[in-house]
Design a protein around this motif. Sequence first.
Motif, short mmCIF file in Angstrom:
data_model
loop_
_atom_site.label_atom_id
_atom_site.label_comp_id
_atom_site.label_asym_id
_atom_site.label_seq_id
_atom_site.Cartn_x
_atom_site.Cartn_y
_atom_site.Cartn_z
N ASP A 169 11.56 -11.06 -7.06
CA ASP A 169 10.71 -10.78 -5.89
C ASP A 169 9.84 -9.55 -6.15
O ASP A 169 8.65 -9.52 -5.78
N ALA A 170 10.43 -8.50 -6.77
CA ALA A 170 9.63 -7.30 -7.07
C ALA A 170 8.50 -7.60 -8.06
O ALA A 170 7.37 -7.12 -7.91
N ASP A 171 8.76 -8.42 -9.06
CA ASP A 171 7.72 -8.79 -10.02
C ASP A 171 6.60 -9.58 -9.36
O ASP A 171 5.41 -9.40 -9.67
N LYS A 172 6.96 -10.44 -8.43
CA LYS A 172 5.93 -11.22 -7.73
C LYS A 172 5.03 -10.30 -6.89
O LYS A 172 3.81 -10.47 -6.81
N GLY A 173 5.63 -9.24 -6.25
CA GLY A 173 4.84 -8.30 -5.45
C GLY A 173 3.85 -7.52 -6.33
O GLY A 173 2.69 -7.31 -5.95
N LYS A 174 4.30 -7.08 -7.49
CA LYS A 174 3.42 -6.35 -8.41
C LYS A 174 2.29 -7.24 -8.90
O LYS A 174 1.13 -6.81 -9.02
N GLU A 175 2.55 -8.45 -9.19
CA GLU A 175 1.51 -9.37 -9.65
C GLU A 175 0.47 -9.59 -8.58
O GLU A 175 -0.75 -9.65 -8.84
N LYS A 176 0.90 -9.69 -7.31
CA LYS A 176 -0.07 -9.87 -6.22
C LYS A 176 -0.97 -8.64 -6.06
O LYS A 176 -2.18 -8.74 -5.84
N GLU A 177 -0.33 -7.40 -6.21
CA GLU A 177 -1.15 -6.18 -6.12
C GLU A 177 -2.20 -6.12 -7.24
O GLU A 177 -3.35 -5.75 -7.03
N LYS A 178 -1.83 -6.48 -8.45
CA LYS A 178 -2.77 -6.50 -9.57
C LYS A 178 -3.91 -7.47 -9.31
O LYS A 178 -5.10 -7.20 -9.60
N GLU A 179 -3.58 -8.64 -8.82
CA GLU A 179 -4.62 -9.63 -8.54
C GLU A 179 -5.57 -9.12 -7.46
O GLU A 179 -6.80 -9.29 -7.54
N GLN A 180 -5.02 -8.44 -6.43
CA GLN A 180 -5.85 -7.91 -5.36
C GLN A 180 -6.77 -6.81 -5.86
O GLN A 180 -7.97 -6.76 -5.52
N ASN A 181 -6.28 -5.90 -6.72
CA ASN A 181 -7.10 -4.84 -7.29
C ASN A 181 -8.19 -5.39 -8.18
O ASN A 181 -9.34 -4.92 -8.18
#
Length: 326
Positions: free
Chosen positions: A302-314
């Motif tokens: 779940d933590a890895d999925k959250g980081k990936e979403k933040e990278k995509e948003q940036n």
Amino acid sequence: MSTFPTSTIVHPTVLLSVVDHYNRVAKDTNKRVVGALLGSNNKGVVDVSNCYGLPFEEDEANPNIWFLDHNFHENMFAMFKKINARENVVGWYSTGPKIRPADQDINELFRRYTPNPVMVIIDVAPKELGIPTKSYVTVEEINKDTSESTMRFQHIPSSIDAVEAEEICIEHLLRDVKDSSISSLTTQITDKKISLKHLLTNLQEMQHYLKLVCDGTLPPNHQIIGYIQDIINLSPNLNANEISKSFAVQNNDTMSVIYLSSMIRSIIALHNLIINKTTNREAEKKADIINSTPPASTASSDADKGKEKEKEQNAFNGADKPSKQA
């Protein structure tokens, strides 16, 4: 001409064959079964090594009326002779359990095949201690008053013996029959109990014989009285203090060893029970801990999925800014 029989030796295979014959033909009835005995006569010792059943019928109301198929006997003996030529007809057997009126005539019938036939009564359901066989031969008895000769049965010693192959088979059979749950101590006590009962039976029989001799009912037999005297002389004198003390010490030592072994066996069983309960309790605790803790792999994913979403948003926001300046 064969030697007159003085004793018989019956093999275990003969006993098994007779019991099987009885169970197939006359089980749960008042009938008896009759068959032929095969073997050899070695200087008066009749060795009974084989047998086979014969078709036999007798009238219950009149025991003197009976039928025995001697043609069947002759055909069976011819086939057995082809297998083992050393075995000859030495007599016949009956499941009695006692001598019957027709036995004298049946014995005379077997005299056609052997000069001195042996009659062996085999008790298939013995109620008394001892071997289940009783052997008899016919002897001529002359009446002193009338000078007439009659034939009567005379008892001869009987024993059970086995060759090596038979002993191995019997050991395997007893191994299947023996109950493994019964301890050796119980078996020893049972054997001693049976031996004491047998000894008591023999002593009562000797007492009855001596009483009949004293009353004049039976004539004294010096050979039998000599055997009884030898038995009495060989018996230990238990009235002596040293022998009584020795028996007491031996008995106490045996009982103490039995008591200690029973206590040790009980303590070992209790120790194993406690270890088993402790092991099961620890296993249950470990299972409860594993079930109550959430799986770590799910939280990390779940933590890895959250980081990936933040990278995509940036990355998306960085791509929009240059387009607006242009």
